[in-house]
Write a protein that holds these residues in place. Structure first.
Motif, PDB file in Angstrom:
ATOM      1  N   CYS A 160       0.849  -1.182   0.000  1.00 56.07           N
ATOM      2  CA  CYS A 160       0.000   0.000   0.000  1.00 56.07           C
ATOM      3  C   CYS A 160       0.888   1.236   0.000  1.00 56.07           C
ATOM      4  N   ALA A 161       0.489   2.269  -0.715  1.00 56.67           N
ATOM      5  CA  ALA A 161       1.281   3.495  -0.745  1.00 56.67           C
ATOM      6  C   ALA A 161       1.358   4.106   0.650  1.00 56.67           C
ATOM      7  N   SER A 162       2.438   4.817   0.911  1.00 54.70           N
ATOM      8  CA  SER A 162       2.619   5.453   2.215  1.00 54.70           C
ATOM      9  C   SER A 162       1.447   6.384   2.514  1.00 54.70           C
ATOM     10  N   SER A 163       0.980   6.373   3.761  1.00 53.16           N
ATOM     11  CA  SER A 163      -0.150   7.207   4.134  1.00 53.16           C
ATOM     12  C   SER A 163       0.317   8.638   4.372  1.00 53.16           C
ATOM     13  N   PRO A 164      -0.576   9.617   4.210  1.00 46.19           N
ATOM     14  CA  PRO A 164      -0.213  11.005   4.528  1.00 46.19           C
ATOM     15  C   PRO A 164       0.245  11.173   5.968  1.00 46.19           C
ATOM     16  N   ARG A 165      -0.289  10.383   6.886  1.00 45.29           N
ATOM     17  CA  ARG A 165       0.128  10.490   8.289  1.00 45.29           C
ATOM     18  C   ARG A 165       1.582  10.060   8.438  1.00 45.29           C
ATOM     19  N   GLY A 185      10.934   8.506  -4.494  1.00 47.05           N
ATOM     20  CA  GLY A 185       9.808   9.440  -4.444  1.00 47.05           C
ATOM     21  C   GLY A 185       8.443   8.811  -4.639  1.00 47.05           C
ATOM     22  N   GLY A 186       8.386   7.688  -5.359  1.00 47.85           N
ATOM     23  CA  GLY A 186       7.104   7.020  -5.574  1.00 47.85           C
ATOM     24  C   GLY A 186       6.096   7.914  -6.262  1.00 47.85           C
ATOM     25  N   THR A 187       4.900   7.990  -5.704  1.00 51.09           N
ATOM     26  CA  THR A 187       3.849   8.822  -6.287  1.00 51.09           C
ATOM     27  C   THR A 187       3.840  10.238  -5.719  1.00 51.09           C
ATOM     28  N   GLY A 188       4.700  10.507  -4.705  1.00 51.81           N
ATOM     29  CA  GLY A 188       4.825  11.874  -4.207  1.00 51.81           C
ATOM     30  C   GLY A 188       4.175  12.150  -2.873  1.00 51.81           C
ATOM     31  N   VAL A 189       3.785  11.121  -2.129  1.00 51.42           N
ATOM     32  CA  VAL A 189       3.140  11.358  -0.833  1.00 51.42           C
ATOM     33  C   VAL A 189       4.109  12.047   0.132  1.00 51.42           C
ATOM     34  N   ILE A 190       5.343  11.536   0.211  1.00 52.26           N
ATOM     35  CA  ILE A 190       6.330  12.139   1.112  1.00 52.26           C
ATOM     36  C   ILE A 190       6.799  13.484   0.557  1.00 52.26           C
ATOM     37  N   THR A 191       6.947  13.591  -0.762  1.00 51.78           N
ATOM     38  CA  THR A 191       7.330  14.862  -1.383  1.00 51.78           C
ATOM     39  C   THR A 191       6.347  15.954  -0.997  1.00 51.78           C
ATOM     40  N   ALA A 192       5.064  15.657  -1.104  1.00 51.05           N
ATOM     41  CA  ALA A 192       4.032  16.636  -0.758  1.00 51.05           C
ATOM     42  C   ALA A 192       4.129  17.029   0.717  1.00 51.05           C
ATOM     43  N   ALA A 193       4.429  16.047   1.587  1.00 52.00           N
ATOM     44  CA  ALA A 193       4.541  16.338   3.013  1.00 52.00           C
ATOM     45  C   ALA A 193       5.748  17.237   3.295  1.00 52.00           C
TER      46      ALA A 193
END
Length: 213
Positions: free
Chosen positions: A43-48, A70-78
């Protein structure tokens, strides 16, 4: 009239299918199916989880923040939400599909497609952002979403050695893993574990390690 309505509806359906196909979730699952060893998660990393990792980064500290995987950008966005300036954020992604997605999603952020083991070489070659005087900037934080335990040992050793060598003195390395116990692979590269926490709200539950020299 009916023919025009059907043609219009067909265009709408084509646009909707294209949007779904290009969504981060769709990209994640396609890359997971194509490269399970590289994506390394069910599962992709959660925003939390991403927010907790970003919380360990000081956006006001001078120098670069480098994200590995970077994947889909969840951590980048955070990291951007945390206040890291786009011009000081570098994202490394080995998948051409995901690297292109990241470049589109985050204009102004430097996205490097390739192996994270090349980080030191990229810095020496001037591929990382430089300061106003044209000098290489120190890497103050490395935030890793790489599935290190799923990567074969020789490749993993090259990545952690390169990352540890590139990290500036006083810098922080933040890594998440789905293994809730055990040593971090970064410790084998000489880094010291300073803090560890669990994020049970992620699926599956994850552990965040913060290490430094």
């Amino acid at each position: 009239m009916h023919r025009a309505a059907r043609a219009n509806m067909a265009r709408i359906w084509r646009a909707a299918r294209h949007a779904v196909a290009q969504s981060p979730q769709s990209l994640f699952w396609r890359e997971l199916a194509a490269n399970p060893g590289q994506v390394g998660a069910i599962c992709a990393s959660s925003p939390r989880l991403a927010a907790r990792m970003a919380a360990w980064v000081d956006p006001s500290a001078p120098g670069l923040v480098v994200e590995l995987g970077g994947g889909t950008g969840v951590i980048t966005a955070a990291l951007l939400a945390r206040g890291v300036p786009r011009e000081r954020l570098v994202v490394v992604e080995c998948s051409p599909v995901l690297a292109a997605h990241l470049a589109r999603r985050f204009p102004g952020v430097q996205v490097l497609e390739g192996d994270a083991a090349h980080l030191g070489q990229w810095r020496r070659d001037g591929r990382l952002p430089r300061d106003a005087s044209g000098q290489p900037q120190a890497i103050r934080a490395i935030v890793s979403g790489l599935p290190l335990l799923s990567i074969p040992h020789p490749a993993r050793a090259r990545i952690v050695q390169a990352g540890a060598a590139a990290l500036a003195e006083g810098g922080r390395l933040i890594q998440f893993t789905y293994t809730l116990r055990g040593r971090s692979p970064w410790q084998a590269a000489g880094l010291t574990l300073r803090h560890s926490e669990r994020v049970l709200a992620n699926l599956p539950p994850a552990r965040i390690d913060m290490l430094s020299h």
